[in-house]
Design an enzyme around this catalytic site. Structure first.
Site, PDB file in Angstrom:
ATOM      1  N   LYS A 211     -57.878 -54.191 -50.063  1.00  0.00           N
ATOM      2  CA  LYS A 211     -58.678 -55.072 -50.913  1.00  0.00           C
ATOM      3  C   LYS A 211     -57.773 -55.967 -51.756  1.00  0.00           C
ATOM      4  O   LYS A 211     -57.937 -57.173 -51.801  1.00  0.00           O
ATOM      5  CB  LYS A 211     -59.586 -54.204 -51.790  1.00  0.00           C
ATOM      6  CG  LYS A 211     -60.447 -54.990 -52.745  1.00  0.00           C
ATOM      7  CD  LYS A 211     -61.391 -54.077 -53.513  1.00  0.00           C
ATOM      8  CE  LYS A 211     -62.072 -54.861 -54.627  1.00  0.00           C
ATOM      9  NZ  LYS A 211     -62.991 -54.043 -55.411  1.00  0.00           N
ATOM     10  N   GLY A 273     -63.564 -50.322 -53.416  1.00  0.00           N
ATOM     11  CA  GLY A 273     -62.783 -49.823 -52.273  1.00  0.00           C
ATOM     12  C   GLY A 273     -63.492 -48.687 -51.552  1.00  0.00           C
ATOM     13  O   GLY A 273     -63.592 -48.664 -50.320  1.00  0.00           O
TER      14      GLY A 273
HETATM   15  O1  F6P Z   1     -56.833 -45.068 -54.985  1.00  0.00           O
HETATM   16  C1  F6P Z   1     -56.980 -46.214 -55.735  1.00  0.00           C
HETATM   17  C2  F6P Z   1     -57.464 -47.339 -54.913  1.00  0.00           C
HETATM   18  O2  F6P Z   1     -57.528 -48.455 -55.730  1.00  0.00           O
HETATM   19  C3  F6P Z   1     -58.815 -47.060 -54.234  1.00  0.00           C
HETATM   20  O3  F6P Z   1     -59.896 -47.249 -55.063  1.00  0.00           O
HETATM   21  C4  F6P Z   1     -58.747 -47.980 -53.078  1.00  0.00           C
HETATM   22  O4  F6P Z   1     -59.702 -47.640 -52.118  1.00  0.00           O
HETATM   23  C5  F6P Z   1     -57.325 -47.756 -52.627  1.00  0.00           C
HETATM   24  O5  F6P Z   1     -56.589 -47.623 -53.830  1.00  0.00           O
HETATM   25  C6  F6P Z   1     -56.750 -48.834 -51.759  1.00  0.00           C
HETATM   26  O6  F6P Z   1     -56.734 -50.068 -52.407  1.00  0.00           O
HETATM   27  P1  F6P Z   1     -56.539 -51.411 -51.599  1.00  0.00           P
HETATM   28  O7  F6P Z   1     -57.647 -51.536 -50.629  1.00  0.00           O
HETATM   29  O8  F6P Z   1     -56.531 -52.490 -52.626  1.00  0.00           O
HETATM   30  O9  F6P Z   1     -55.211 -51.327 -50.881  1.00  0.00           O
END
Ligand code: F6P
Length: 550
Positions: A211, A273
């Site tokens: 994300k 996420g």
């Molecule tokens: O574990 C923390 C977090 O922010 C989750 O909420 C999220 O799903 C994961 O890290 C991955 O984040 P990103 O999709 O931004 O890499």
């Protein structure tokens, strides 16, 4: 009373009424409840979409359920629910809307964030994903050397991994068996190593799912994957375009990494996420099961969204499950919740729910920042049922803990099971039904004695019973049913967060570890800065450096 004029949960009359009712209920046994109402097994049930829920084996009476619904009304669960569906910014600490429900809204729906209807953009991305998936599945999309793509590697972590990895396993019988799928999340190089060691880079597509596109584990693995690919192909940066696509909200960072933003599938900051696998984050799943099946899954999500939004409180499945969890946490001191699927294909289901539930409701301050003095989210755990029976069920049956459990089963085995294996399904399901029966009713000392058991063994062979369970039964594990199950749990988690008055949509607790890891890494590699660490950590780091010969 808090800043919003809301009475603190445990000072409400509804909470007090539940406490009093709990005292009155005392040690009432499920045996008594079933004896008093012989229709309980048909009355304490409901239907949500294709999901049949039996909650008769819970430590509740009509009065309990009515009091719990009054608590939901007093805490305005339906008001917050409607605000969520309307696109209001109910994630207050991040000032964001919470609109995973828009990801599965029909094309003609109108859902606005900051005055803009987000539904057309959702469907535009779904259409692009569909076209891309079809190109991979048909072999039209080829790698840098012109070879057909045969392997898909999703690199992501947390919500950018657990959802597609879980759903890929769950829907394995619907997947294109001529493609292989791998899910790499761990920054431990072993994860990527094992995923790619037998793959031909010329036939491999990497999907970088993040994300934020700043998550250190994902960016590190993506960088290593790019090195592996370019080395294997003996090619330069120009080979990246045919082998890397990105799923993200952050086009700038995707571009910085070297992925053409034409190969990026977008989603939005109003998708959390852990609520994202039905967004672009599901691309690997869509390639695996095909766009039509993916849309069936979205329709399944939507069915339960509509159920949650419109079903009366008495028959609202997510509301009921949420309330039952609140009941056990607050008034039975239950610390954990087991989710026990009787389907091998749901082997990653509970791991997925761990993030959904524990990252959402693992909070100890309320929406105003005041400490809560009631229990919030439980420890969620479990694995497929029959394996668990021969491992940890002993503790659920005869241990000292209150562990409410969800049993999830299906009438039909999956569609492409070898004919010779279909007969095993009845045995699997016999275990499924037997376990909730044993947990509820146990075996009394009298029953044990009647079997001629020696008196000294009677206490050991007695099962107290009275262990609460929900049974969730569906016809078959289809894409739609999977979507329905996930939406059921998403909204259950929502209900609990609403009652506990916590922000279920932020995750600040994950941050500290990330910050400290960044500080410790140079200490490990360069040996500088150890003096800033506490004595335990600095000693451990020194030991590590010695073991690594530094
Ligand atoms: O574990 C923390 C977090 O922010 C989750 O909420 C999220 O799903 C994961 O890290 C991955 O984040 P990103 O999709 O931004 O890499």
């Amino acid at each position: 009373m808090n800043a919003e004029g809301r009475t603190r949960l445990n000072q409400t009359p509804e909470w007090a009424a539940l406490g009093k009712h709990r005292e009155q209920l005392g040690e009432t046994h499920l045996r008594e409840l079933f004896a008093a109402d012989t229709a309980r097994g048909t009355e304490y049930t409901l239907q949500a979409g294709d999901l049949y829920l039996d909650y008769s084996k819970h430590l509740v009476t009509d009065e309990t359920l009515a009091l719990l619904r009054e608590l939901a009304a007093a805490t305005d669960v339906s008001g917050l629910r409607d605000a969520m569906f309307r696109g209001e910014k109910i994630n207050t600490t991040e000032d964001r809307a919470v609109l995973h429900t828009a990801l599965r809204a029909p094309r003609n729906a109108v859902i606005e964030v900051d005055g803009e209807n987000v539904v057309p953009a959702v469907h535009a991305v779904l259409d692009r994903m569909s076209a891309f998936s079809d190109r991979i599945r048909s072999g039209e999309w080829t790698g840098h050397t012109g070879k057909r793509i045969k392997n898909v590697v999703n690199i992501g972590i947390g919500g950018s991994d657990l959802g597609p990895a879980m759903a890929y396993e769950a829907l394995r019988s619907y997947t294109a068996r001529d493609l292989t799928f791998h899910f790499v999340s761990n920054v431990d190089g072993a994860d990527l190593h094992e995923a790619v060691r037998d793959l031909d880079p010329a036939e491999t597509l990497f999907i970088i799912a993040s994300k934020t596109f700043t998550t250190i584990e994902t960016i590190t693995n993506a960088t290593s994957a790019r090195d592996w690919l370019l080395t294997g192909l003996r090619a330069g940066q120009e080979a990246v375009a045919a082998h890397f696509v990105a799923l993200s909200t952050n086009a700038d960072k995707v571009g910085d990494f070297g992925i053409d933003t034409a190969n990026m599938f977008e989603f939005w900051d109003w998708v959390g996420g852990r609520y994202s696998y039905d967004s672009a984050i599901g691309l690997s799943l869509m390639i695996a099961i095909g766009p039509d099946r993916f849309r069936e899954m979205l329709d399944g999500f939507h069915r339960i969204d509509e159920h949650f939004r419109t079903a009366p409180a008495e028959t609202n499945a997510p509301l009921l499950l949420g309330l039952l969890g609140v009941w056990y946490g607050a008034f039975f001191d239950a610390q954990s919740h087991a989710v026990l699927p009787y389907s091998h294909y749901l082997s990653k289901f509970t791991a997925y729910l761990q993030q959904l539930d524990m990252e959402s409701n693992g909070k100890s301050v309320d929406r105003d920042g005041n400490p809560v003095d009631w229990q919030t989210g439980p420890v969620v755990w479990g694995t497929p049922g029959t394996n668990g029976q021969h491992a940890y069920y002993q503790l659920i049956h005869q241990g000292t803990k209150v562990i409410p459990a969800d049993f999830i089963g299906f009438a039909e085995p999956v569609q492409d099971l070898l004919p010779g294996l279909v007969a095993q399904h009845d045995l699997l399901m016999a275990n499924f039904f037997a376990q909730t029966q044993a947990l509820a009713f146990g075996r009394t000392p009298q029953e044990v004695r009647a079997e001629g058991v020696a008196e000294e063994l009677v206490p050991h062979k007695t099962f107290k019973g009275n262990h609460p369970t929900t049974t969730i039964l569906a016809d078959e594990l289809t894409p739609s049913v999977l979507g329905q199950l996930i939406a059921l749990y998403e909204h259950k988690v929502f209900v609990q967060g609403a009652i506990w008055n916590i922000d279920s949509f932020d995750q600040w607790g994950v941050e500290l570890g990330k910050v400290l890891a960044k500080k410790i890494e140079p200490v490990l590699t360069e040996g500088t800065g150890a003096e800033q660490l506490d004595s335990s950590t600095s000693t451990l780091v020194a030991k590590y450096r010695t073991l690594r010969g530094r």
